[in-house]
Motif scaffolding. Structure first.
Motif, PDB file in Angstrom:
ATOM      1  N   ALA A   1      48.499  45.644  69.214  1.00 54.57           N
ATOM      2  CA  ALA A   1      48.999  46.734  69.426  1.00 54.57           C
ATOM      3  C   ALA A   1      48.720  47.283  70.863  1.00 54.57           C
ATOM      4  CB  ALA A   1      48.441  47.917  68.292  1.00 54.57           C
ATOM      5  N   ILE A   2      47.557  47.067  71.563  1.00 54.41           N
ATOM      6  CA  ILE A   2      47.408  47.409  72.866  1.00 54.41           C
ATOM      7  C   ILE A   2      48.175  47.008  73.840  1.00 54.41           C
ATOM      8  CG2 ILE A   2      45.576  47.600  74.820  1.00 54.41           C
ATOM      9  CD1 ILE A   2      43.371  47.837  72.522  1.00 54.41           C
ATOM     10  N   ALA A   3      48.211  45.645  73.679  1.00 54.24           N
ATOM     11  CA  ALA A   3      49.328  44.802  74.692  1.00 54.24           C
ATOM     12  C   ALA A   3      50.690  45.270  74.442  1.00 54.24           C
ATOM     13  CB  ALA A   3      49.366  43.348  74.270  1.00 54.24           C
ATOM     14  N   MET A   4      51.141  45.856  73.578  1.00 53.40           N
ATOM     15  CA  MET A   4      52.522  46.113  73.351  1.00 53.40           C
ATOM     16  C   MET A   4      52.528  47.545  73.783  1.00 53.40           C
ATOM     17  SD  MET A   4      54.275  44.892  69.798  1.00 53.40           S
ATOM     18  CE  MET A   4      52.621  45.184  68.513  1.00 53.40           C
ATOM     19  N   ASN A   5      51.497  48.375  73.572  1.00 56.41           N
ATOM     20  CA  ASN A   5      51.525  49.874  74.344  1.00 56.41           C
ATOM     21  C   ASN A   5      51.614  49.687  75.776  1.00 56.41           C
ATOM     22  OD1 ASN A   5      51.331  51.125  71.862  1.00 56.41           O
ATOM     23  ND2 ASN A   5      49.312  51.518  71.873  1.00 56.41           N
ATOM     24  N   ASP A   6      50.585  48.889  76.367  1.00 59.12           N
ATOM     25  CA  ASP A   6      50.710  48.704  77.811  1.00 59.12           C
ATOM     26  C   ASP A   6      51.990  48.037  78.212  1.00 59.12           C
ATOM     27  OD1 ASP A   6      48.003  49.367  77.589  1.00 59.12           O
ATOM     28  OD2 ASP A   6      47.172  47.260  77.811  1.00 59.12           O
ATOM     29  N   TYR A   7      52.821  47.103  77.651  1.00 58.04           N
ATOM     30  CA  TYR A   7      53.948  46.448  77.994  1.00 58.04           C
ATOM     31  C   TYR A   7      55.141  47.712  78.182  1.00 58.04           C
ATOM     32  CZ  TYR A   7      58.219  43.831  78.523  1.00 58.04           C
ATOM     33  OH  TYR A   7      59.419  43.340  78.642  1.00 58.04           O
ATOM     34  N   GLY A   8      54.890  48.527  77.146  1.00 54.70           N
ATOM     35  CA  GLY A   8      56.059  49.528  76.825  1.00 54.70           C
ATOM     36  C   GLY A   8      55.874  50.471  78.028  1.00 54.70           C
ATOM     37  N   SER A   9      54.407  51.016  78.080  1.00 56.29           N
ATOM     38  CA  SER A   9      54.407  52.019  79.385  1.00 56.29           C
ATOM     39  C   SER A   9      54.544  51.278  80.766  1.00 56.29           C
ATOM     40  CB  SER A   9      52.699  52.509  79.426  1.00 56.29           C
ATOM     41  OG  SER A   9      51.761  51.224  79.472  1.00 56.29           O
TER      42      SER A   9
END
Length: 422
Positions: free
Chosen positions: A196-204
């Protein structure tokens, strides 16, 4: 010839095999090792601790919701008597439901306590006693507490002092087999939280870059490395200039082409994957997804059932875990009829209609008196008939109905023909 000399000569001229090499026959060819050989492994995912996990909205919502809900439920001390259970007032009621100590109110203390359970995996509190009984509850930071055994007994070491287990309220998320250590929800769900953190970082990062994915420059290769760097810098400046100027078109050198590298977020089902992570985190806390604001599959009926599921299969269980600790540590195994219990009806505090309907049913079926219901609503008692139990019929006090076979009272009005004749 020594064996080690023979082996050293046999291996002369060969490149040494590394432990992580997939050419090493001792290393299994698994998906993890294969990806690690190419530099893609779980170490590339962000490390997870409590503070980092709470940056994931689903984890934050789960911890905040559960800790606040359990803190808001009233809990009272009771004593069994011949007339039934009676509320115990005084210092004990103040500790469990008013203010556990001199510097924290009930909600603040218990929200902190349950917050530790749903993050670090354990809630601890020290019981301060006086000759009169339990005087206060004080928070103990689980990260600074060491739990060990002295023989068969358990002691807690905190800030240079040792506390007997009988003086410590201890509610773990789940105990390990040794009975001392525990499992925490964040540590056990770390992989799901990492994703979830990795997807948040990628999206941001993706949207901070203007929605431009990583690009590869295709075309005639420059003569040397410096020329390639200059060409790359020119393209990067062109992309940045077009983004800042809000222009959808930018120029690149003739004969070159830009191609995206990686997977398009839409084709990679990023939205669906992020929604699935909400469900995964809800599973880690055994929490219905609707309470994490995931209404994807919610309907009016199943949302109501999830509300019932919450109380029966989650809140009720954690309430029982705390009740057992409080009852054992406050009163001992021989509690002499004293106990502490949560009032789960407190969850209906914001549901006026359901609360009033429940009160009406309890009065009409002789379960509660009107004055008892008024007391639950913090209204003054009326006394008289309101102190008695009532039952549906004419909704009259119990005992006022005529007994079977008894003669009904004589008519005393002038409408009775026989009375007129007399």
């Amino acid at each position: 010839m020594a064996i080690k000399d023979w082996l050293s000569r046999r291996n002369e001229g060969k490149a040494p095999e590394t432990r992580a090499s997939i050419e090493n026959p001792t290393v299994p060819v698994s998906a993890e090792n294969f990806f690690a050989f190419f530099g893609v492994n779980s170490a590339n995912l962000p490390a997870v601790n409590v503070d980092k996990a709470l940056t994931v909205p689903a984890v934050w919502a789960a911890v905040a919701f559960l800790s606040r809900t359990l803190a808001a439920i009233p809990r009272h001390a009771y004593r069994d008597t011949k007339e039934g259970a009676k509320r115990v007032n005084g210092k004990l009621e103040t500790v469990v439901n008013g203010a556990p100590n001199d510097i924290m109110g009930s909600f603040a203390f218990w929200q902190w306590f349950w917050g530790q359970v749903f993050t670090e995996g354990r809630g601890l509190a020290y019981i301060e006693r006086t000759p009169q009984g339990v005087d206060s509850l004080w928070p103990m930071d689980p990260k600074k507490t060491t739990i060990k055994r002295n023989g068969v007994k358990i002691v807690y070491q905190y800030e240079g002092q040792e506390y007997d287990a009988a003086d410590v309220i201890d509610v773990p998320f789940m105990r390990r087999s040794c009975g001392l250590r525990h499992y925490g929800p964040i540590s056990q769900a770390s992989k799901a939280i990492q994703l979830a953190i990795a997807m948040n970082d990628y999206g941001s990062n993706f949207f901070a870059g203007g929605g431009v994915p990583p690009l590869s420059l295709e075309g005639p290769l420059p003569a040397n490395g410096d020329a390639m760097k200059r060409a790359t810098s020119d393209v990067m400046r062109a992309v940045e200039g077009a983004k800042n100027a809000n222009e959808p078109v930018f120029a690149i050198p003739t004969g070159y082409k830009l191609s995206p590298v990686g997977i398009d977020p839409a084709k990679g089902q990023m939205v669906e994957a992020r929604r699935f992570q909400v469900e995964e985190i809800a599973r880690a806390y055994q929490l219905p997804p609707v309470f994490l604001q995931d209404l994807t599959r919610a309907t009016f009926s199943n949302a109501e059932q999830q509300d019932l599921h919450l109380v029966k299969h989650l809140i009720g269980q954690w309430a029982k875990a705390l009740e057992d600790e409080l009852n054992l540590k406050f009163f001992g195994r021989n509690n002499n009829g004293r106990y502490i219990e949560h009032n789960l009806d407190g969850l209906l505090r914001g549901d006026f209609k359901t609360r009033m309907e429940g009160y009406g049913i309890s009065i009409q079926n002789g379960i509660r008196t009107p004055d008892e219901v008024r007391g639950l609503e913090n209204l003054p008692a009326i006394g008289g008939e309101a102190e008695k139990l009532h039952i549906q019929g004419a909704t009259v006090p119990l005992g006022s109905q005529p007994k079977p076979g008894a003669t009904p009272p004589a008519a005393n009005d002038n409408t009775d023909p026989e009375a007129k004749a007399a």
